[in-house]
Design an enzyme around this catalytic site. Structure first.
Site, PDB file in Angstrom:
ATOM      1  N   ARG A  31      -3.713  -8.359 -20.177  1.00  0.00           N
ATOM      2  CA  ARG A  31      -4.725  -8.354 -21.244  1.00  0.00           C
ATOM      3  C   ARG A  31      -4.170  -7.109 -22.199  1.00  0.00           C
ATOM      4  NH1 ARG A  31      -8.093  -3.878 -20.600  1.00  0.00           N
ATOM      5  NH2 ARG A  31      -9.971  -5.083 -21.606  1.00  0.00           N
ATOM      6  N   GLU A  34       1.765  -7.507   8.913  1.00  0.00           N
ATOM      7  CA  GLU A  34       2.276  -6.312   9.091  1.00  0.00           C
ATOM      8  C   GLU A  34       2.996  -5.781   7.766  1.00  0.00           C
ATOM      9  OE1 GLU A  34       1.290  -3.724  10.674  1.00  0.00           O
ATOM     10  OE2 GLU A  34      -0.065  -5.232  11.672  1.00  0.00           O
ATOM     11  N   ASP A  40     -10.068   1.158 -24.779  1.00  0.00           N
ATOM     12  CA  ASP A  40     -10.484   1.163 -23.272  1.00  0.00           C
ATOM     13  C   ASP A  40     -10.550   2.610 -22.617  1.00  0.00           C
ATOM     14  OD1 ASP A  40     -11.779  -1.418 -23.051  1.00  0.00           O
ATOM     15  OD2 ASP A  40      -9.859  -2.341 -22.676  1.00  0.00           O
ATOM     16  N   PRO A  73       0.794  -1.224   0.021  1.00  0.00           N
ATOM     17  CA  PRO A  73       0.111  -0.119   0.063  1.00  0.00           C
ATOM     18  C   PRO A  73       0.647   1.284   0.054  1.00  0.00           C
ATOM     19  CG  PRO A  73      -0.191  -1.015   2.098  1.00  0.00           C
ATOM     20  CD  PRO A  73       0.589  -2.042   1.376  1.00  0.00           C
TER      21      PRO A  73
HETATM   22  N1  SAM Z   1       1.415  -2.554   7.769  1.00  0.00           N
HETATM   23  C1  SAM Z   1       1.315  -2.254   6.305  1.00  0.00           C
HETATM   24  C2  SAM Z   1       1.338  -0.547   6.034  1.00  0.00           C
HETATM   25  O1  SAM Z   1       0.746  -0.088   7.065  1.00  0.00           O
HETATM   26  O2  SAM Z   1       1.917  -0.177   5.132  1.00  0.00           O
HETATM   27  C3  SAM Z   1       0.135  -2.903   5.603  1.00  0.00           C
HETATM   28  C4  SAM Z   1       0.232  -4.435   5.615  1.00  0.00           C
HETATM   29  S1  SAM Z   1      -1.007  -5.177   4.552  1.00  0.00           S
HETATM   30  C5  SAM Z   1      -2.057  -5.639   5.961  1.00  0.00           C
HETATM   31  C6  SAM Z   1      -0.358  -6.738   4.448  1.00  0.00           C
HETATM   32  C7  SAM Z   1       0.255  -7.008   2.858  1.00  0.00           C
HETATM   33  O3  SAM Z   1      -1.026  -6.743   1.752  1.00  0.00           O
HETATM   34  C8  SAM Z   1       1.045  -5.881   2.388  1.00  0.00           C
HETATM   35  O4  SAM Z   1       2.467  -6.299   2.722  1.00  0.00           O
HETATM   36  C9  SAM Z   1       0.909  -5.899   0.892  1.00  0.00           C
HETATM   37  O5  SAM Z   1       1.680  -6.881   0.178  1.00  0.00           O
HETATM   38  C10 SAM Z   1      -0.589  -6.290   0.764  1.00  0.00           C
HETATM   39  N2  SAM Z   1      -1.492  -4.978   0.428  1.00  0.00           N
HETATM   40  C11 SAM Z   1      -2.370  -4.402   1.357  1.00  0.00           C
HETATM   41  N3  SAM Z   1      -2.790  -3.352   0.785  1.00  0.00           N
HETATM   42  C12 SAM Z   1      -2.262  -3.241  -0.348  1.00  0.00           C
HETATM   43  C13 SAM Z   1      -2.482  -2.005  -1.473  1.00  0.00           C
HETATM   44  N4  SAM Z   1      -3.357  -1.216  -1.513  1.00  0.00           N
HETATM   45  N5  SAM Z   1      -1.759  -2.488  -2.660  1.00  0.00           N
HETATM   46  C14 SAM Z   1      -0.814  -3.353  -2.624  1.00  0.00           C
HETATM   47  N6  SAM Z   1      -0.492  -4.228  -1.643  1.00  0.00           N
HETATM   48  C15 SAM Z   1      -1.420  -4.165  -0.480  1.00  0.00           C
END
Ligand code: SAM
Length: 250
Positions: free
Chosen positions: A154, A116, A169, A89
Site C-alpha cells: 500500500r 519450531e 495515515d 518472532p
Molecule cells: N520456536 C520459535 C520461537 O520460539 O522463536 C517459534 C516458531 S513459530 C511456532 C513458527 C513460525 O511462525 C516461525 O518460524 C515464523 O516464521 C512464524 N512466526 C510465528 N510468530 C511470528 C511473529 N510474531 N512474527 C513473525 N513470524 C512469526
C-alpha cells in the site's frame, strides 16, 4: 514490485490477495505476488520438508535444503540478489519506517517458517533481515508474511489511489491519525463535530491536527516522545493538555 513468498501452504494466500485493493493492484501489475511451495524443492520420494531437532526436544524443524534450493532458483530467475526476509518472532519488530524502507526495494523474497521454525543455517546463508509482527507466537509465517506484503504494497504509488493516500495515515508522520466521520450527520444521538460541516478547510485542518496530537498524547505518548514537533504543534499540544486538565477529553 514483486513479492516471492516461500511457504509450505501457498493456498493460504489465495483469499487475502484476491480481494479489494491488493487484487486490483495485482491486476494493474503495480505489484506481483508469487507463492513458491517449498515442498516442490524436495528431492526425496516422500517430499519431506521437516525433521526432528538435533539435541532432542519437542516439535519439528524445517530442513535447510528445500528452502535453500527454492531461494537459489528465485535469485537465478530474477538474475539478481533479492533482499530476503525471514518471518520470525525473534526478528526486528515491524513498523511503518521499516515498511517505507522496504517499499523502495524492487522486490522481496519472504520465507515463512512453520513448526519450531527454520534450520538456523537458512538464516546464516540467505536471510538479510528477520522480521516479527509482534511479541507473540503464531503457528506459521504465512499470516505475518501477509501483513508485511499488505503494509508494503500500500506504500507503492498507485496502489491506494490519491483519495486514499497513505501519507495521512497513523504512524506515517509519527502521530496517530485524527478521527473520521461520514453520513449521517447524527447517529444514535451522536453528532458529527460542527467544524467538519462548515466547509472552512483551514479550521478543519487545524481541528484534525489537534485531534491527531490529542489522540497520540493520550494513547501513544511513546510516539510523541520520539517526534520533533513544530512550534505550532507544541502550542496546540499545550492547549490540549490544558483542556484535558480542565475536564475535556477525547
Ligand atoms: N520456536 C520459535 C520461537 O520460539 O522463536 C517459534 C516458531 S513459530 C511456532 C513458527 C513460525 O511462525 C516461525 O518460524 C515464523 O516464521 C512464524 N512466526 C510465528 N510468530 C511470528 C511473529 N510474531 N512474527 C513473525 N513470524 C512469526
Amino acid at each position: 514490485m514483486f513479492f516471492d513468498i516461500l511457504t509450505l501452504f501457498p493456498e493460504m494466500f489465495v483469499g487475502p490477495f484476491s480481494e479489494s485493493i491488493l487484487a486490483r493492484a495485482r491486476e494493474e501489475e503495480l505489484i506481483e505476488i508469487n507463492t513458491i511451495n517449498i515442498r516442490d524443492y524436495t528431492y526425496d520420494k516422500h517430499h519431506i520438508t521437516d525433521d526432528t531437532p538435533y539435541g532432542g526436544g519437542a516439535g519439528m524443524v524445517l530442513k535447510p535444503e528445500p528452502i535453500y534450493r527454492a531461494w537459489q532458483n528465485i535469485n537465478d530467475k530474477r538474475q539478481r540478489d533479492v533482499t530476503t526476509i525471514l518471518m520470525s518472532p525473534q526478528g526486528k519488530q515491524l513498523d511503518q519506517k521499516m515498511v517505507k524502507d522496504l517499499s523502495l526495494e524492487e522486490g522481496l523474497i519472504i520465507i515463512c517458517g512453520r513448526y519450531e521454525g527454520v534450520d538456523d543455517r537458512v538464516r546464516d546463508l540467505v536471510v538479510d533481515e528477520e522480521i516479527s509482527i509482534g511479541d507473540y507466537v503464531l503457528t506459521g509465517g504465512e499470516l505475518p508474511a501477509m501483513v508485511l506484503v499488505d503494509a508494503v504494497a500500500r506504500m507503492k504509488k498507485g496502489v491506494l489511489g490519491d483519495e486514499n493516500s497513505s501519507i495521512k495515515d497513523s504512524f506515517f508522520n509519527g502521530l496517530l491519525e485524527h478521527p473520521h466521520y461520514t453520513r449521517p450527520r447524527e447517529f444514535a444521538g451522536l453528532k458529527v463535530p460542527d467544524v467538519l460541516l462548515n466547509g472552512n478547510h483551514g479550521l478543519i485542518d487545524l481541528w484534525r491536527k489537534k485531534k491527531s496530537l490529542q489522540r497520540t498524547w493520550l494513547r501513544r505518548p511513546d510516539l510523541l516522545a520520539k517526534k520533533r514537533l513544530t512550534a505550532a504543534e507544541e502550542k496546540l499540544l499545550e492547549e490540549i493538555k490544558a483542556e484535558i486538565k480542565g475536564g475535556q477529553d477525547d
